[in-house]
Design an enzyme around this catalytic site. Structure first.
Site, short mmCIF file in Angstrom:
data_model
loop_
_atom_site.label_atom_id
_atom_site.label_comp_id
_atom_site.label_asym_id
_atom_site.label_seq_id
_atom_site.Cartn_x
_atom_site.Cartn_y
_atom_site.Cartn_z
N THR B 10 0.54 20.79 -6.81
CA THR B 10 1.09 20.87 -8.17
C THR B 10 0.08 20.43 -9.22
O THR B 10 -0.17 21.14 -10.20
CB THR B 10 2.31 19.94 -8.27
OG1 THR B 10 3.15 20.22 -7.16
CG2 THR B 10 3.07 20.17 -9.55
N VAL B 11 -0.52 19.26 -9.00
CA VAL B 11 -1.42 18.71 -10.01
C VAL B 11 -2.72 19.51 -10.08
O VAL B 11 -3.19 19.85 -11.17
CB VAL B 11 -1.70 17.21 -9.73
CG1 VAL B 11 -2.77 16.68 -10.67
CG2 VAL B 11 -0.41 16.40 -9.88
N LYS B 88 -2.94 7.43 -6.88
CA LYS B 88 -2.70 5.98 -7.04
C LYS B 88 -2.85 5.23 -5.74
O LYS B 88 -3.30 4.08 -5.73
CB LYS B 88 -1.32 5.74 -7.64
CG LYS B 88 -0.20 6.42 -6.88
CD LYS B 88 0.79 7.06 -7.81
CE LYS B 88 0.56 8.55 -7.80
NZ LYS B 88 1.39 9.35 -8.66
N GLU B 112 -7.13 7.61 -15.19
CA GLU B 112 -5.99 7.72 -16.12
C GLU B 112 -4.75 8.31 -15.45
O GLU B 112 -3.63 7.83 -15.63
CB GLU B 112 -6.39 8.58 -17.32
CG GLU B 112 -5.30 8.80 -18.34
CD GLU B 112 -4.93 7.51 -19.06
OE1 GLU B 112 -3.91 6.91 -18.65
OE2 GLU B 112 -5.65 7.10 -19.98
N GLY B 117 1.40 9.39 -15.26
CA GLY B 117 1.33 10.83 -15.51
C GLY B 117 0.58 11.15 -16.80
O GLY B 117 -0.58 10.78 -16.96
N GLU B 173 10.92 13.07 -3.43
CA GLU B 173 10.44 13.59 -2.15
C GLU B 173 11.59 13.62 -1.14
O GLU B 173 12.58 12.90 -1.28
CB GLU B 173 9.36 12.66 -1.58
CG GLU B 173 8.22 12.36 -2.52
CD GLU B 173 7.21 13.49 -2.58
OE1 GLU B 173 7.15 14.30 -1.64
OE2 GLU B 173 6.48 13.57 -3.60
N ASP B 184 5.30 3.10 -4.82
CA ASP B 184 4.56 3.86 -5.83
C ASP B 184 4.28 2.98 -7.05
O ASP B 184 3.15 2.95 -7.58
CB ASP B 184 5.37 5.10 -6.23
CG ASP B 184 4.73 5.89 -7.34
OD1 ASP B 184 3.78 6.63 -7.06
OD2 ASP B 184 5.17 5.76 -8.50
N LYS B 188 0.70 1.47 -8.78
CA LYS B 188 0.38 1.61 -10.21
C LYS B 188 0.23 0.24 -10.87
O LYS B 188 -0.55 0.08 -11.82
CB LYS B 188 1.48 2.42 -10.89
CG LYS B 188 1.48 3.88 -10.42
CD LYS B 188 2.76 4.60 -10.85
CE LYS B 188 2.72 6.08 -10.48
NZ LYS B 188 4.02 6.74 -10.69
#
Lengths: 377, 377
Positions: B10-11, B88, B112, B117, B173, B184, B188
């Site tokens: 996706t990214v 991350k 970043e 996001g 997910e 997660d 971060k």
């Protein structure tokens, strides 16, 4: 780098303090002050003396007002000196001239501190524009009026009472017109639209304020799940843009509704990044001083050199901003539906049309209050 | 500049699309993909082939996971190539090694997109630090869990129901553990603390999630003017720092409480600028892609070159983070006061002490839910 500060009020002193305590490589060697206030060896009352000092490479203007700020900024830019300013009135009035002078001499023009105090808004919008078109912006840009509305809502107090308290705390001027009639937000909206859309923004924008807002008005909106915030807004699409300043009845569970005290919250919408919001202190010696020093550091380090190229062909089209408007008024208005006790809603007006309708209602009932209804998500 | 993208999910696809449509001067010439998915002439399954291409000056890593991402990033940095990553997990696990390799070779390291996001969080914290010490940060850093909690609150739905909907929409997910157990956010938080405090952050931080949050829990807090948000937090004072991840019962009229859907909102507090908040899409192809492309542009233009120097003498001191904690549990706890039906409050625990108490309660009652009480302003 040696720099000069023009104006040694709250913001000027904040800049001086932050640079002295926290910044290496930058030195304030000159300060422009009134002749009867020259209390520091760096101070002079003569701007010519500062301009004659070849070592001064950057001028921080935080005097406020249009003149002599305009003349001083132009002279600095024309002499090749970088200019950092927190003065929204002079930038809103003369942004295109400053931008042209900056491009001509190669001197930097930095206006971060003119909008949103410590909020990194201007630099962020410039960054968004590296990739995205900014399709709209909107925000709480005036701490004084947010403080007033927030205190009215949380304390159930009325306008005059809260304004008096804000004046006592130094959040509001003795003459509060620039804040409560939306003039300060108008200047910030003109600057924001210029940066966001890359156009020398029209200055004759529809603008109204919160002078006539009452506790009963807030209660009326609260009963419908809304509260009132004074917003500056702009939109751009299809080669056209519009902008306006007006009270907006926003959803009570929006971020805007919950911004406390004298904080600011400003939103930009970009094509790929979507909605971004920036929140912080909208005024004050250290936050605004911080924004100025960030601009100074960008300039000194060469990491950011904004170029305001206002040659865009965007056309000002006030019909782009449309909404339903609520008026609490004793005046009789055509095409109005009831909204609540003493209040009506008029559907699908342009911001300019609404401002004209407000004037009509004010002629009959000088206490009339008007707010746009934000579209529910 | 010619660049390579590692990972075309996706990214990676978002980055490729944004660069192709909106960025001049940058060209994606190589893409690392799985051997059975080589659908584009730029694609290869061999990282060695990419490393052998002398024209590739920058590598965008968006594969996710620790290996082989760690090996690939180290190899790129050691070869003098700039690295931009949204990963991350690998940055949280190996930030110090990456930083050292970046300093040694002079290659840029840009992270970043690993936090928040599309929210311009990391670059903003770096900017704040040019002038201010960052005394604390705090925020909603996971869109999936915010979506879940927000939907539970607005729709009055229960956890499992909303999780299933989030999975259907692609916000969660199939195995949601990393999101709902706070892993997660932990990653971060480690990255944010490292950048905000200039220290290779301790990785064994107290962390808990929202797996056991029920509608009844939200109702309990709502009756006390609060709602629950999963926050990553860090604080630094007197040469020490601490950080933690946990559900926090925040005031219902705070900005955090009103963050909708899968958005993020992250706060930094600086000495002169005060409180700054940054809000935006916490995930998604285009917002995260936008953050990566912003890093690429910073690198290409030379306007930002983060140097992560983790030689700070700050000591990790978990006692810095203290709060009152509410536990909804059937377990019997010492020193607890009643808070509501089935719930108790335990005063003045460290985040680490609270995490230990939670484990104790979970051993008796596996449905136990715990949240810190945010201090009322």
């Amino acid at each position: 780098m040696k720099i000069a500060i023009l104006g040694y009020g709250t913001v000027g002193r904040g800049v001086d303090q932050i640079i002295a305590e926290r910044v290496d490589g930058v030195e304030v060697t000159r300060i422009l002050e009134l002749p009867d206030r020259l209390s520091d060896p760096r101070m002079t009352a003569s701007y010519d003396e500062i301009l004659a000092d070849e070592e001064v490479e950057l001028v921080v203007e935080c005097m406020g007002g249009v003149e002599p700020a305009r003349t001083y900024i132009m002279a600095a830019l024309e002499s090749g000196r970088h200019v950092v300013t927190s003065n929204k009135a002079v930038v809103a009035a003369h942004f295109a001239d400053f931008a042209a002078a900056s491009v001509a001499s190669g001197a930097g023009l930095f206006v971060e501190a003119a909008v949103g105090g410590g909020v990194p808004w201007i630099a962020s919008v410039e960054k968004v524009r590296r990739i995205d078109d900014v399709s709209s912006f909107s925000g709480i840009m005036n701490g004084t009026t947010n403080y007033i509305v927030d205190a009215m809502r949380r304390q159930g107090a009325d306008f005059a009472e809260v304004l008096a308290e804000a004046q006592r705390l130094g959040y509001a001027e003795r003459d509060p017109s620039a804040d409560i009639d939306g003039i300060d937000v108008l200047n910030k909206t003109i600057i924001s639209a210029s940066v966001a859309f890359g156009v020398a923004c029209e200055r004759d924008l529809p603008a109204s304020g919160i002078r006539n807002l009452t506790k009963a008005d807030l209660d009326l909106f609260a009963a419908r799940g809304r509260t009132v915030k004074l917003l500056g807004r702009g939109v751009s699409e299809g080669g056209r843009y519009a902008a306006a300043v007006e009270p907006v009845a926003v959803a009570a569970d929006s971020l805007e509704a919950n911004v406390p005290g004298n904080f600011n919250l400003i939103t930009a919408v970009g094509a790929t990044v979507g909605e971004l919001k920036f929140y912080g202190q909208g005024a004050g010696s250290l936050p605004t001083g911080n924004a100025i020093v960030q601009d100074v550091l960008d300039c000194v380090s060469g990491t950011r050199r904004p170029v305001y190229d206002f040659t865009s062909q965007l056309a000002y089209d006030p019909t782009l901003l449309r909404a339903d408007y609520v008026l609490r008024t004793a005046a009789e208005l055509g095409d109005a539906e009831p909204y609540g006790p003493g209040a009506v809603v008029v559907r699908d007006l342009t911001a300019a049309g609404a401002r004209a309708l407000l004037d009509e209602a004010l002629a009959t009932d000088p206490t009339t209050f008007m707010a746009a209804l934000a579209v529910e998500e």
